[in-house]
Design a protein around this motif. Structure first.
Motif, PDB file in Angstrom:
ATOM      1  N   VAL A  34       9.648 -18.447 -22.931  1.00 44.57           N
ATOM      2  CA  VAL A  34       8.317 -18.244 -22.349  1.00 44.57           C
ATOM      3  C   VAL A  34       7.916 -16.772 -22.445  1.00 44.57           C
ATOM      4  O   VAL A  34       6.776 -16.435 -22.798  1.00 44.57           O
ATOM      5  N   GLU A  35       8.844 -15.874 -22.157  1.00 46.31           N
ATOM      6  CA  GLU A  35       8.552 -14.439 -22.213  1.00 46.31           C
ATOM      7  C   GLU A  35       8.276 -13.997 -23.647  1.00 46.31           C
ATOM      8  O   GLU A  35       7.395 -13.153 -23.895  1.00 46.31           O
ATOM      9  N   ALA A  36       8.992 -14.555 -24.615  1.00 46.36           N
ATOM     10  CA  ALA A  36       8.760 -14.199 -26.014  1.00 46.36           C
ATOM     11  C   ALA A  36       7.366 -14.622 -26.462  1.00 46.36           C
ATOM     12  O   ALA A  36       6.669 -13.868 -27.162  1.00 46.36           O
ATOM     13  N   VAL A  37       6.953 -15.807 -26.053  1.00 52.61           N
ATOM     14  CA  VAL A  37       5.603 -16.280 -26.395  1.00 52.61           C
ATOM     15  C   VAL A  37       4.552 -15.357 -25.785  1.00 52.61           C
ATOM     16  O   VAL A  37       3.543 -15.016 -26.417  1.00 52.61           O
ATOM     17  N   ARG A  38       4.802 -14.910 -24.554  1.00 48.63           N
ATOM     18  CA  ARG A  38       3.850 -14.009 -23.882  1.00 48.63           C
ATOM     19  C   ARG A  38       3.693 -12.707 -24.669  1.00 48.63           C
ATOM     20  O   ARG A  38       2.573 -12.210 -24.871  1.00 48.63           O
ATOM     21  N   VAL A  39       4.809 -12.147 -25.136  1.00 42.30           N
ATOM     22  CA  VAL A  39       4.764 -10.890 -25.882  1.00 42.30           C
ATOM     23  C   VAL A  39       4.043 -11.084 -27.222  1.00 42.30           C
ATOM     24  O   VAL A  39       3.250 -10.231 -27.645  1.00 42.30           O
ATOM     25  N   ILE A  40       4.279 -12.205 -27.875  1.00 42.04           N
ATOM     26  CA  ILE A  40       3.599 -12.480 -29.145  1.00 42.04           C
ATOM     27  C   ILE A  40       2.099 -12.566 -28.940  1.00 42.04           C
ATOM     28  O   ILE A  40       1.304 -11.984 -29.696  1.00 42.04           O
ATOM     29  N   LEU A  41       1.683 -13.268 -27.893  1.00 40.08           N
ATOM     30  CA  LEU A  41       0.251 -13.405 -27.616  1.00 40.08           C
ATOM     31  C   LEU A  41      -0.380 -12.065 -27.232  1.00 40.08           C
ATOM     32  O   LEU A  41      -1.582 -11.851 -27.426  1.00 40.08           O
ATOM     33  N   ALA A  42       0.450 -11.154 -26.700  1.00 37.66           N
ATOM     34  CA  ALA A  42      -0.054  -9.834 -26.313  1.00 37.66           C
ATOM     35  C   ALA A  42      -0.094  -8.857 -27.475  1.00 37.66           C
ATOM     36  O   ALA A  42      -0.482  -7.697 -27.301  1.00 37.66           O
ATOM     37  N   GLY A  43       0.323  -9.289 -28.661  1.00 38.12           N
ATOM     38  CA  GLY A  43       0.254  -8.421 -29.825  1.00 38.12           C
ATOM     39  C   GLY A  43       1.570  -7.859 -30.294  1.00 38.12           C
ATOM     40  O   GLY A  43       1.617  -6.968 -31.135  1.00 38.12           O
ATOM     41  N   GLY A  44       2.679  -8.365 -29.745  1.00 35.06           N
ATOM     42  CA  GLY A  44       3.999  -7.924 -30.177  1.00 35.06           C
ATOM     43  C   GLY A  44       4.430  -6.620 -29.527  1.00 35.06           C
ATOM     44  O   GLY A  44       3.775  -6.109 -28.614  1.00 35.06           O
ATOM     45  N   ALA A  45       5.546  -6.102 -30.001  1.00 32.18           N
ATOM     46  CA  ALA A  45       6.084  -4.858 -29.441  1.00 32.18           C
ATOM     47  C   ALA A  45       6.865  -4.113 -30.508  1.00 32.18           C
ATOM     48  O   ALA A  45       7.455  -4.724 -31.410  1.00 32.18           O
ATOM     49  N   ASP A  46       6.847  -2.775 -30.419  1.00 33.68           N
ATOM     50  CA  ASP A  46       7.578  -1.942 -31.376  1.00 33.68           C
ATOM     51  C   ASP A  46       9.061  -1.889 -30.995  1.00 33.68           C
ATOM     52  O   ASP A  46       9.409  -1.592 -29.848  1.00 33.68           O
ATOM     53  N   VAL A  47       9.911  -2.194 -31.954  1.00 32.82           N
ATOM     54  CA  VAL A  47      11.359  -2.126 -31.750  1.00 32.82           C
ATOM     55  C   VAL A  47      11.980  -1.490 -32.984  1.00 32.82           C
ATOM     56  O   VAL A  47      11.571  -1.772 -34.112  1.00 32.82           O
ATOM     57  N   THR A  48      12.976  -0.634 -32.776  1.00 33.26           N
ATOM     58  CA  THR A  48      13.662   0.019 -33.886  1.00 33.26           C
ATOM     59  C   THR A  48      14.608  -0.965 -34.561  1.00 33.26           C
ATOM     60  O   THR A  48      15.589  -1.418 -33.952  1.00 33.26           O
ATOM     61  N   ALA A  49      14.305  -1.309 -35.808  1.00 35.50           N
ATOM     62  CA  ALA A  49      15.089  -2.317 -36.516  1.00 35.50           C
ATOM     63  C   ALA A  49      16.543  -1.871 -36.708  1.00 35.50           C
ATOM     64  O   ALA A  49      17.473  -2.679 -36.616  1.00 35.50           O
ATOM     65  N   GLY A  50      16.745  -0.586 -36.968  1.00 35.45           N
ATOM     66  CA  GLY A  50      18.109  -0.098 -37.162  1.00 35.45           C
ATOM     67  C   GLY A  50      18.982  -0.319 -35.952  1.00 35.45           C
ATOM     68  O   GLY A  50      20.176  -0.631 -36.064  1.00 35.45           O
ATOM     69  N   SER A  51      18.400  -0.176 -34.765  1.00 37.63           N
ATOM     70  CA  SER A  51      19.137  -0.406 -33.527  1.00 37.63           C
ATOM     71  C   SER A  51      19.553  -1.867 -33.412  1.00 37.63           C
ATOM     72  O   SER A  51      20.661  -2.183 -32.978  1.00 37.63           O
TER      73      SER A  51
END
Length: 303
Positions: A101-118
């Motif tokens: 549910v939280e993942a869907v909320r973040v997607i609908l909000a436009g996503g989030a920046d995360v460092t891929a290398g981490s």
């Protein structure tokens, strides 16, 4: 195969090792996820934290179940084992539902920046550790329901961590293409994929627990050992095929067998000899057999 006591000792040793590693991974994931602001790492941390708590409970239940019967609990407390396994399944399902549910909320909000290398680094470290513990716990004692549940949890954790690493690599590739904005959604998409991947594991835990709580038949390998013991007794005493029912709760194996015999051909001493032979044939099982072996001359009592 070892006695019930040997199996219980190995079980508790493996659970203690699992608890220590789960604690370390939970702390690592919580810190790493907080620093990187990654949903998927935080989910892995919460999953590990819940697993840590449940492992501690399993360790305690293993001791209680091995304490034997008491005046208040004359049949022992083995039923605690499937109850704890059911609690594991429900807790993990609830965690996955919240994460999805939280993942869907973040997607609908436009996503989030995360460092891929981490993500790659964390996924690789967590996957390697989880695979090592999964192999260890899974090979200690395959007859232990608690260790089977623990191994399933570590196997799912290893697969989930590998998914994190692979997904992060995909995000790094996307960042170098015309779809660079898509990497903002990779973290949340990984959460959804991870939840879908992990759902079968708590489902399997619930199914196993429900079968035992409803006094279902044990696994085919256990049933085969009981049938082998029946064959030994029949050959030794010249008995016909009995009516047979069996179930397993924790480390208790309940077996009821009724043999049809000719009138006036057996006495109590003979019936006791059959019971002793049957018990001897099952003595090396890592379970505590509760046997109800009867001889009868009345077909109506064979039901």
């Amino acid at each position: 195969m070892g006695t019930k006591e040997d199996s219980a000792t190995r079980e508790r040793k493996a659970l203690r090792c699992s608890l220590v590693v789960a604690t370390a991974l939970a702390v690592l994931a919580a810190f790493w996820g907080w620093i990187s602001q990654s949903q998927v790492i935080l989910l892995d941390g919460v999953y590990a934290l819940i697993g840590m708590v449940l492992t501690a409970i399993s360790l305690r239940v293993s001791r209680i179940a091995d304490s034997g019967p008491t005046a208040r609990f004359p049949f022992g407390k083995e039923a605690l084992i499937p109850v704890v396994i059911a609690v594991q399944g429900m807790a993990l399902l609830a965690t996955l539902a919240y994460a999805a549910v939280e993942a869907v909320r973040v997607i609908l909000a436009g996503g989030a920046d995360v460092t891929a290398g981490s993500l790659v680094a964390y996924g690789a470290v967590s996957a390697v550790v989880s695979i090592i513990i999964w192999r260890y716990v899974g090979q200690v004692d395959r007859t232990s329901d608690l260790l089977v549940a623990e191994a399933r949890q570590w196997g799912a954790s290893a697969a989930f961590s590998a998914l994190v690493a692979v997904g992060a690599v995909v995000a790094m590739i996307l960042g170098r293409t015309d779809f660079s904005d898509a990497d903002r959604y990779v973290d949340s998409v990984l959460v959804l994929l991870g939840c879908a991947m992990l759902v079968p594991q708590p489902y399997a835990l619930l199914r196993t627990a429900l079968i035992e709580l409803l006094e279902g038949a044990p696994g085919e390998n256990v049933q085969a050992r009981v049938h082998d013991a029946i064959a030994v007794v029949r050959d030794e005493f010249g008995l016909d095929e009995p009516t047979l029912t069996m179930s397993k709760v924790g480390r208790k194996l309940y077996v009821e067998a009724t043999f049809m015999v000719a009138p006036h051909s057996w006495d109590i001493d003979g019936e006791d000899a059959v019971r002793r032979s049957f018990a001897t044939s099952l003595a090396d099982l890592p379970y505590e057999p509760w046997l109800n072996i009867e001889l009868t001359t009345d077909p109506a009592l064979m039901l």
